[in-house]
Design a protein around this motif. Structure first.
Motif, PDB file in Angstrom:
ATOM      1  N   GLU A   1       2.777  10.534 -15.138  1.00  0.00           N
ATOM      2  CA  GLU A   1       3.389   9.206 -15.197  1.00  0.00           C
ATOM      3  C   GLU A   1       2.415   8.112 -14.773  1.00  0.00           C
ATOM      4  OE1 GLU A   1       4.328  11.988 -13.511  1.00  0.00           O
ATOM      5  OE2 GLU A   1       5.869  11.440 -12.018  1.00  0.00           O
ATOM      6  N   SER A   2       1.472   8.455 -13.892  1.00  0.00           N
ATOM      7  CA  SER A   2       0.428   7.493 -13.517  1.00  0.00           C
ATOM      8  C   SER A   2      -0.491   7.219 -14.703  1.00  0.00           C
ATOM      9  CB  SER A   2      -0.397   8.017 -12.340  1.00  0.00           C
ATOM     10  OG  SER A   2       0.403   8.237 -11.203  1.00  0.00           O
TER      11      SER A   2
ATOM     12  N   THR B   1       0.171   7.554 -17.840  1.00  0.00           N
ATOM     13  CA  THR B   1       0.918   6.795 -18.844  1.00  0.00           C
ATOM     14  C   THR B   1       0.958   5.318 -18.487  1.00  0.00           C
ATOM     15  OG1 THR B   1       2.295   8.692 -19.442  1.00  0.00           O
ATOM     16  CG2 THR B   1       3.165   6.508 -19.951  1.00  0.00           C
TER      17      THR B   1
ATOM     18  N   SER C   1       4.372   0.964 -14.365  1.00  0.00           N
ATOM     19  CA  SER C   1       4.988   0.988 -15.682  1.00  0.00           C
ATOM     20  C   SER C   1       5.871  -0.245 -15.885  1.00  0.00           C
ATOM     21  CB  SER C   1       5.800   2.274 -15.853  1.00  0.00           C
ATOM     22  OG  SER C   1       6.314   2.383 -17.168  1.00  0.00           O
TER      23      SER C   1
ATOM     24  N   ASP D   1       4.827   6.757  -2.435  1.00  0.00           N
ATOM     25  CA  ASP D   1       3.853   7.735  -2.903  1.00  0.00           C
ATOM     26  C   ASP D   1       3.367   7.361  -4.298  1.00  0.00           C
ATOM     27  OD1 ASP D   1       6.042   8.401  -4.549  1.00  0.00           O
ATOM     28  OD2 ASP D   1       6.609  10.090  -3.272  1.00  0.00           O
ATOM     29  N   ALA D   2       2.507   8.229  -4.843  1.00  0.00           N
ATOM     30  CA  ALA D   2       1.914   7.963  -6.154  1.00  0.00           C
ATOM     31  C   ALA D   2       2.978   7.912  -7.245  1.00  0.00           C
ATOM     32  CB  ALA D   2       0.875   9.027  -6.481  1.00  0.00           C
ATOM     33  N   LYS D   3       4.000   8.722  -7.133  1.00  0.00           N
ATOM     34  CA  LYS D   3       5.048   8.729  -8.156  1.00  0.00           C
ATOM     35  C   LYS D   3       5.797   7.406  -8.176  1.00  0.00           C
ATOM     36  CE  LYS D   3       8.884  11.457  -9.963  1.00  0.00           C
ATOM     37  NZ  LYS D   3       9.680  12.709  -9.832  1.00  0.00           N
ATOM     38  N   GLU D   4       6.115   6.872  -7.009  1.00  0.00           N
ATOM     39  CA  GLU D   4       6.804   5.583  -6.978  1.00  0.00           C
ATOM     40  C   GLU D   4       5.904   4.476  -7.498  1.00  0.00           C
ATOM     41  OE1 GLU D   4       9.251   2.547  -3.997  1.00  0.00           O
ATOM     42  OE2 GLU D   4       8.503   4.464  -3.210  1.00  0.00           O
TER      43      GLU D   4
ATOM     44  N   LEU E   1      -1.227  11.834 -11.803  1.00  0.00           N
ATOM     45  CA  LEU E   1       0.072  12.292 -12.269  1.00  0.00           C
ATOM     46  C   LEU E   1       0.268  11.870 -13.726  1.00  0.00           C
ATOM     47  CD1 LEU E   1       2.306  11.215  -9.235  1.00  0.00           C
ATOM     48  CD2 LEU E   1       1.627  13.558  -9.832  1.00  0.00           C
TER      49      LEU E   1
ATOM     50  N   PRO F   1      -2.048  12.853  -6.366  1.00  0.00           N
ATOM     51  CA  PRO F   1      -1.759  13.398  -5.038  1.00  0.00           C
ATOM     52  C   PRO F   1      -3.030  13.932  -4.391  1.00  0.00           C
ATOM     53  CG  PRO F   1      -0.223  14.259  -6.685  1.00  0.00           C
ATOM     54  CD  PRO F   1      -1.318  13.572  -7.438  1.00  0.00           C
TER      55      PRO F   1
ATOM     56  N   ALA G   1       3.640   4.780  -9.770  1.00  0.00           N
ATOM     57  CA  ALA G   1       3.604   4.893 -11.229  1.00  0.00           C
ATOM     58  C   ALA G   1       4.768   4.149 -11.861  1.00  0.00           C
ATOM     59  CB  ALA G   1       3.618   6.363 -11.640  1.00  0.00           C
ATOM     60  N   GLY G   2       5.941   4.242 -11.250  1.00  0.00           N
ATOM     61  CA  GLY G   2       7.091   3.512 -11.760  1.00  0.00           C
ATOM     62  C   GLY G   2       6.898   2.014 -11.672  1.00  0.00           C
TER      63      GLY G   2
END
Length: 288
Positions: free
Chosen positions: A50-51, A53, A277, A268-271, A48, A37, A273-274
């Motif tokens: 999760e990023s 990972t 993955s 965003d960055a969280k999405e 993040l 972020p 990361a998903g």
């Protein structure tokens, strides 16, 4: 649709399925706003969890190379990316003017010195910048000093020293003050260094005597790694050079709002990361 991406929107799932089967895949990622972020204090940025990972999963996948491609100096990128010895991730700093490869990596495919270690490349860059062989060193210091004087009275504006120029940060300014700071620095550069490259990003203006862009960084990484397909993700105007340079076999992902040449967009960055993955799982399945 397979279990690996059953929860993804159809357009993303189809795009990932296509690129996951590439013979050799390069995943090139911007850092700020893409894996991490945006923050008021630039050096506090971190990926993040999760990023991080997802990056580890991709780097461990067969025939897959991961790179961070950033406008940050190479030294700063290594800090915020928490880069450690032995990391398999490639770093491209200063929009592709600086590189750090994993130790033992053979960059000979691009005509570079073979088996360049990360330590050697970073120290070589620092020595070059500090030496009198850099013809722009004096100009850079003078322009940075002039820019600092021009904005020192503007609340929230500050000048970041960069390897090949400087950046004007206005994230903490009011819109009026940000415009005033930009106008003042633009005038200085236009008068004293009209051939410098100007880049605008989120609350930052960057000026550099080196003209490399993220498109050239991705092209160099593609050649050096032998990639047959590239996935590039970024969130800012400066990422559009790379996104626009991608071919039919590649995949571009824009993080957040704004006009883009990317095929896909995530919020965003969280999405992202998903998505990364899911790509890692697909990649492992396709190449195992």
């Amino acid at each position: 649709m397979s279990h690996d991406h059953a929860s993804l929107p159809d357009d993303i799932a189809v795009a990932l399925e296509k690129v996951a089967g590439a013979e050799r895949l390069l995943i090139a990622l911007d850092f700020d706003g893409t894996l991490a972020p945006l923050t008021d204090e630039p050096m506090s940025a971190r990926a993040l969890p999760e990023s991080a990972t997802a990056v580890r999963e991709l780097a461990a996948a067969p025939d897959t190379v991961v790179a961070f491609v950033s406008g940050r100096t190479l030294a700063d990128l290594a800090v915020i990316a928490e880069y450690e010895p032995g990391s398999p991730v490639h770093l491209a700093g200063s929009h592709g003017a600086e590189f750090r490869h994993p130790e033992g990596f053979d960059a000979d495919a691009a005509g570079s010195q073979a088996r360049t270690s990360a330590r050697h490349e970073v120290s070589g860059t620092a020595e070059a910048l500090a030496s009198s062989e850099n013809p722009h060193a004096g100009d850079s210091e003078a322009l940075r000093a002039a820019a600092e004087r021009a904005v020192e009275h503007i609340e929230g504006a500050w000048i970041e020293h960069k390897a090949f120029g400087f950046g004007l940060h206005t994230r903490l300014c009011s819109p009026t003050d940000a415009a005033a700071a930009a106008a003042a620095v633009d005038d200085i550069v236009a008068r004293h260094a009209p051939d410098w490259r100007r880049r605008s990003g989120r609350d930052i203006l960057e000026f550099a005597w080196r003209h490399e862009g993220k498109d050239s960084a991705v092209a160099q990484l593609r050649e050096q790694t032998g990639a047959t397909a590239v996935v590039f993700a970024g969130d800012d105007v400066t990422d559009e050079d790379a996104l626009a340079s991608l071919g039919d076999a590649d995949l571009g992902i824009r993080v957040g709002e704004g006009e883009t040449a990317a095929t896909l967009r995530v919020a965003d960055a969280k999405e992202l990361a998903g998505v990364l993955s899911a790509l890692a799982r697909l990649r492992i399945a396709a190449r195992s």
